[in-house]
Structure formats: C-alpha cells, structure tokens
Enzyme design. Sequence first.
Site, short mmCIF file in Angstrom:
data_model
loop_
_atom_site.label_atom_id
_atom_site.label_comp_id
_atom_site.label_asym_id
_atom_site.label_seq_id
_atom_site.Cartn_x
_atom_site.Cartn_y
_atom_site.Cartn_z
N ARG A 159 0.86 -1.18 0.00
CA ARG A 159 0.00 0.00 0.00
C ARG A 159 0.90 1.23 0.00
O ARG A 159 1.92 1.28 0.69
CB ARG A 159 -0.94 0.03 1.21
CG ARG A 159 -2.08 -0.98 1.17
CD ARG A 159 -3.06 -0.66 0.03
NE ARG A 159 -4.20 -1.57 -0.02
CZ ARG A 159 -4.24 -2.68 -0.74
NH1 ARG A 159 -3.18 -3.04 -1.44
NH2 ARG A 159 -5.32 -3.43 -0.76
N GLU A 165 -2.12 8.07 -4.77
CA GLU A 165 -2.45 7.54 -6.10
C GLU A 165 -3.91 7.72 -6.47
O GLU A 165 -4.29 7.67 -7.64
CB GLU A 165 -2.10 6.05 -6.17
CG GLU A 165 -2.99 5.17 -5.31
CD GLU A 165 -2.54 3.72 -5.27
OE1 GLU A 165 -3.39 2.85 -5.49
OE2 GLU A 165 -1.35 3.46 -5.03
N HIS A 201 -0.74 0.24 -9.64
CA HIS A 201 -1.45 -0.68 -8.73
C HIS A 201 -2.03 -1.86 -9.52
O HIS A 201 -3.23 -2.15 -9.47
CB HIS A 201 -2.57 0.08 -7.99
CG HIS A 201 -2.97 -0.59 -6.70
ND1 HIS A 201 -3.43 0.13 -5.62
CD2 HIS A 201 -2.97 -1.87 -6.30
CE1 HIS A 201 -3.71 -0.69 -4.62
NE2 HIS A 201 -3.44 -1.92 -5.02
#
Length: 341
Positions: A250, A279, A311
């Site tokens: 994360r 993000e 991601h």
Amino acid sequence: MTDREPATTAARRDRSPAASPATGITVYGCGPDEAELFRELGPRLGVVPTVTEAAVSEDNAGLAFGNRCVSVGHKTRITDAALRALRRAGVEYVSTRSIGYNHVDVAYAKSIGVLVENVAYSPDSVADYTLMLMLMAVRNAKTVILRTAVHDYRLTDARGRELRDLTVGVVGTGRIGTAVLDRLRGFGCRTLAHDTRPRAAADYVPLDALLRRSDVVTLHTPLDADTHHLLDRGRIERMKPGAVVVNTGRGPLVDTEALAAALEDGHLGGAALDVVEGEEGVFYADRRHEPIPDGPLSRLHRLPNVVISPHTAYYTDHALRDAVHNSIVNCLRFESGNQRG
C-alpha cells in the site's frame, strides 16, 4: 506485520455453500472483465448479480435494495455516507474484492451494523510482480527501456547488479511475503525477514537491522495505524546507502516525501513502486492529456531510477477469478450464517 489474508481460497471452492436461486448480490465498481466473471460464476453458485461499473455512493446505494450483501471494488474510497445509505437499503454485509481495507472504515461500518470482509486471491500474482519490479530496479530497466524506445541502443552508464550478490529484506511474511521469499531462494540471494508474527521459514531480524543490512527492501504488510509511514524519514535515513525500495503493498506504507528526497540526494539507489501515496484519482484514469499535480508522485516520475506502475500487481486472470469467486462465496457464507472466524 503480515498481509493477513483470510482463509478463503480457491482450494476451498468445492465446499462453497449452496444458495437459493433467489439470492441476490449487488456488485459495485465492476469493470467489464469482473462483470463477465460475476455473470459466469454467479448462476453456478445460485446467485443473481446486479452489476454496475459505478463505485458505491449515496446516489446508487438503492441498487442494493432487497439484497443483504454487496461486493465492492478497491479503486475508490467508500465514504461513511455511502455506508449509511447501504445500511438504509438493508445491506448488512460488504465483501471487498481486495486484501486491503484502507478504502473503507471497517470500524464505522461495524458501528452501524455492516460487516466488512476481504477476499483471498492468488498470492502468486503479487509475488511474481514483486520479483519483476525488483529485477527491473537492480538492472536499471527504466533507463534502458526509455533509451531503446527512442532507438538509443548504447549501454547505459550504470551497470546492473545480480540478485545473488545482494541481501533482500522482506517486511511482512503473510501469504504474499512468504511467496516472495520462496521465489528469492531460486536466485541464491541472502534474505532477511521482519514480521510481528513470524510464520515463514526465514531469518527474522528487527526492522532496523533489516533496513541497515538489506540492499533491497520489499514491503508486504497491511496498512493500518501502526504501519502508516512504516518507512518514515528516520528509517529511510538508516537504510543501507544505495538500497532499493520495492512496494507492492500500500502506498502510505512509505513516506513519499522522504523517499523522494532520499532518491534525489543519492542516499537510496532506486525504487520500484506499484502503489504510491496519493495515487487516488490518478491511478486507473487516463491522464495523458491532464497534468499530474506537482507533488511527490510527479517528483518520483522524473527520476531515472524509479519504476512506477498503476497498482496492477494483483491483476492476473487467475487472481481476478479468485477475487470474484471468493467475494460471492463470502456473501453466501454470510447469508447462511456460516461466517469466517
């Protein structure tokens, strides 16, 4: 520290609970690939899915009327207002198609009578991607690829390094971290591990010792109050000079401002990041014609020794199928009263 995946896995599919044909699940934030899987797997498991590409919100919570369970994606934060709207619609269970919970306030949901649970999916998806990023970082792949793209085929000034000559520190040894350790054994490198609940066959050391001794540090912990900015300015300064940071966990596990500064001043040798603090609103969007706001992310993009991907480590056909299947199974377990312990 561990990635704390639940016990629900594809290996338990044969024991999935039976459901009434009338069982309904509302599926939010569902892309075309996921929608296809829900429409394929739902009927097989006795479920009628109501699918929408839109993330759950106050405005569309009404789509869940008549269903106690919903499935949500991880790409958009679920607001408290949306949770309240779901509860008013009769929802009691939210299955998030992700391992992490940081896009939803689980404690608040529980306080209003909504249980939130995550899903398991193939740890190999993230583990494979982690090794790819690690190799790209130590072989200066960003510079090589960018130069080749403009037909500059000269060797770069910086030579790459071989993993067998390096020490890799794995922070968090749940299913994903353990899968990373398994892969690293094949490269012959030295490995160190850190976790508050050691479970893997690994050389466990305190976090500061791992940071001082590791040439590569890869993060596989959940994001919570204890791990937010796990790599803060102080810990980054204590890292081995020239070390590389890999993050497929994360974004907020790392203080991005401190990371950018350490890369710019040459203390760190590089970073390979599939997740980045801030993000949201950038990843999963087409920003080719819209500038990214000036800040840590734009600073990282400008650095030749930083690899960034949006991601996507989890995004394989196998893992996506696992996530959809297990989200349905979790909802059925809730309906049957056979909840995870």
